[in-house]
Design an enzyme around this catalytic site. Structure first.
Site, PDB file in Angstrom:
ATOM      1  N   CYS A  63       0.798  -1.229   0.000  1.00 54.76           N
ATOM      2  CA  CYS A  63       0.000   0.000   0.000  1.00 54.76           C
ATOM      3  C   CYS A  63       0.830   1.278   0.000  1.00 54.76           C
ATOM      4  CB  CYS A  63      -0.961  -0.012   1.186  1.00 54.76           C
ATOM      5  SG  CYS A  63      -1.969  -1.510   1.216  1.00 54.76           S
TER       6      CYS A  63
ATOM      7  N   HIS B  59      -9.876   1.943   0.798  1.00 52.60           N
ATOM      8  CA  HIS B  59      -8.425   1.764   0.695  1.00 52.60           C
ATOM      9  C   HIS B  59      -8.107   1.195  -0.678  1.00 52.60           C
ATOM     10  CE1 HIS B  59      -4.346   1.174   1.382  1.00 52.60           C
ATOM     11  NE2 HIS B  59      -4.348   0.348   2.402  1.00 52.60           N
TER      12      HIS B  59
ATOM     13  N   HIS C 235      -2.680   7.894   6.591  1.00 50.88           N
ATOM     14  CA  HIS C 235      -2.979   6.620   5.935  1.00 50.88           C
ATOM     15  C   HIS C 235      -4.381   6.188   6.345  1.00 50.88           C
ATOM     16  CE1 HIS C 235      -2.069   3.026   3.754  1.00 50.88           C
ATOM     17  NE2 HIS C 235      -2.161   2.239   4.804  1.00 50.88           N
TER      18      HIS C 235
END
Length: 397
Positions: free
Chosen positions: A160, A327, A293
């Site tokens: 990620c 996400h 994040h």
């Protein structure tokens, strides 16, 4: 003289819009892109929520004017759609007029198609064309070819943090004089592999995600693509091209803690933040906004919060735009780079949706309503499996 590498163009497609402008309007209106699955078949269809882009592969291919026998998977289609926008936004007419590279990030790669057909490869010859599209680097080659880029082409896959690292690599190549211009970013499509994998880890939510909330249940997976055009100072001086802003700092670190979990004290995140600040020549108090994040998982938000408290004597206003998009895995660093630039351009902080209750471990509360504020420097975090932690800093000048 500005520090960092100039950003001259941006392109994006996500569940909240198929252009930069559409994404911005959704962000300021508080319009979420989280929904149930419509286009992809999955046994989890009615069990989890996702950030799905409601445009079919056929419609994307038609918009890109691809031939009927193309071998683009959904990841590549989304990437080409966003990258073309970025080139247009940067006003580039001859992509190879200067030394131009393309660095793209992905984690899903072409598996959204290969997982669909792998049981039929023996019996259905027409499906075999996707076999070579499976690996991560295939999408980079296809998009670069679509854009006409004949220079350096590469692919980054560090979970990620992938797109953030792609941007970092591009900035370094320009700083070292290797390239004059680099198109950087990332793309990922929803797939059964990632849905089932995250479900096995028990970190998917059946409701809209709630970053930094005491009662957070987990993340919503999303799909997206975003690219930014980075150009050297010499190229900007030569062309007098308008500059949107600068990638002024970047840093990455690995906390070497666990395959899928962040360290409890946020060591990797803390080190990445420190490196980015140092590289940008900024002090913590210079940061006006943090795009965290913020995945809304128990582990991430606790670890990231502790890293922020270690890095900042007074934590700046922060929010998680994953509450809008879900996400988006390898694309996250790139779409949040676009959002960071939009925050600078419009002097505003986008809200964290769905927040209700402060976490009991610390007194950190995200911004929950659109906030107008002079924004000169934005810090954006991207943390991935395997301890891959990256931080970018974007500056107005």
């Amino acid at each position: 003289m500005p520090k960092g590498v100039a950003i001259t163009g941006m392109g994006i497609i996500s569940s909240i819009g198929k252009t930069v402008e559409e994404n911005y309007l959704s962000l300021i209106a508080g319009t979420s892109g989280i929904s149930t699955l419509d286009l992809m078949d999955s046994k989890l269809k009615n069990q989890v929520k996702v950030g799905e882009i409601k445009i079919s592969n056929g419609a994307l291919a038609e918009a890109l004017e691809l031939p009927s026998d193309h071998t683009f998977t959904r990841t590549g289609l989304l990437g080409a759609y966003a990258a073309r926008q970025a080139i247009h936004n940067a006003g580039i007419s001859d992509i190879n007029a200067v030394r131009t590279g393309f660095i793209s990030a992905t984690s899903v790669g072409g598996m959204d198609m290969t997982e669909r057909y792998f049981k039929e490869y023996d019996s259905q010859e027409t499906h075999r064309k996707y076999i070579n599209s499976h690996h991560a680097g295939d999408h980079s080659n296809k998009i670069a070819s679509y854009l006409g880029i004949r220079g350096m082409v590469s692919c980054i896959s560090t979970a990620c943090s992938s797109a953030a690292n792609a941007m970092m690599m591009g900035a370094r190549l320009i700083a070292q004089g290797k390239l004059d211009r680099v198109v950087v970013g990332g793309c990922d499509a929803l797939s059964k592999f990632t849905l089932n994998g995250f479900n096995t880890l028990m970190i998917l939510s059946d409701a809209d995600n709630t970053p930094f909330d005491q009662n957070r249940k987990g993340l919503n997976l999303g799909e997206a693509a975003a690219y930014l055009v980075l150009e050297s100072e010499a190229e900007i001086n030569r062309t007098s091209k308008p500059v949107l802003g600068y990638l002024s700092g970047y840093g990455n670190a690995n906390d070497a803690f666990h395959q899928t979990a962040s360290s409890e004290d946020g060591e990797g995140a803390y080190l990445a933040i420190q490196k980015a600040l140092q590289q940008a020549g900024l002090e913590p108090e210079h940061i006006d906004y943090i795009n965290v994040h913020g995945t809304a998982t128990g582990n991430n938000d606790l670890s990231e919060g502790r890293a922020l408290l270690r890095a900042f004597q007074e934590v700046p206003p922060f929010s998680s735009t994953k509450s809008f998009t879900g996400h988006t895995l390898a694309a996250a660093g790139a779409i949040e780079a676009v959002y960071s630039m939009l925050a600078i351009q419009h002097n505003c902080i986008f809200p964290t949706l769905n927040f209700r209750t402060k976490m009991e471990e610390f007194d950190l509360i995200p911004v929950t309503a659109l906030q107008k504020k002079e924004i000169n420097h934005v810090l954006s975090n991207s943390f991935g499996f395997g301890g891959n932690c990256s931080t970018l800093i974007f500056s107005k000048n």
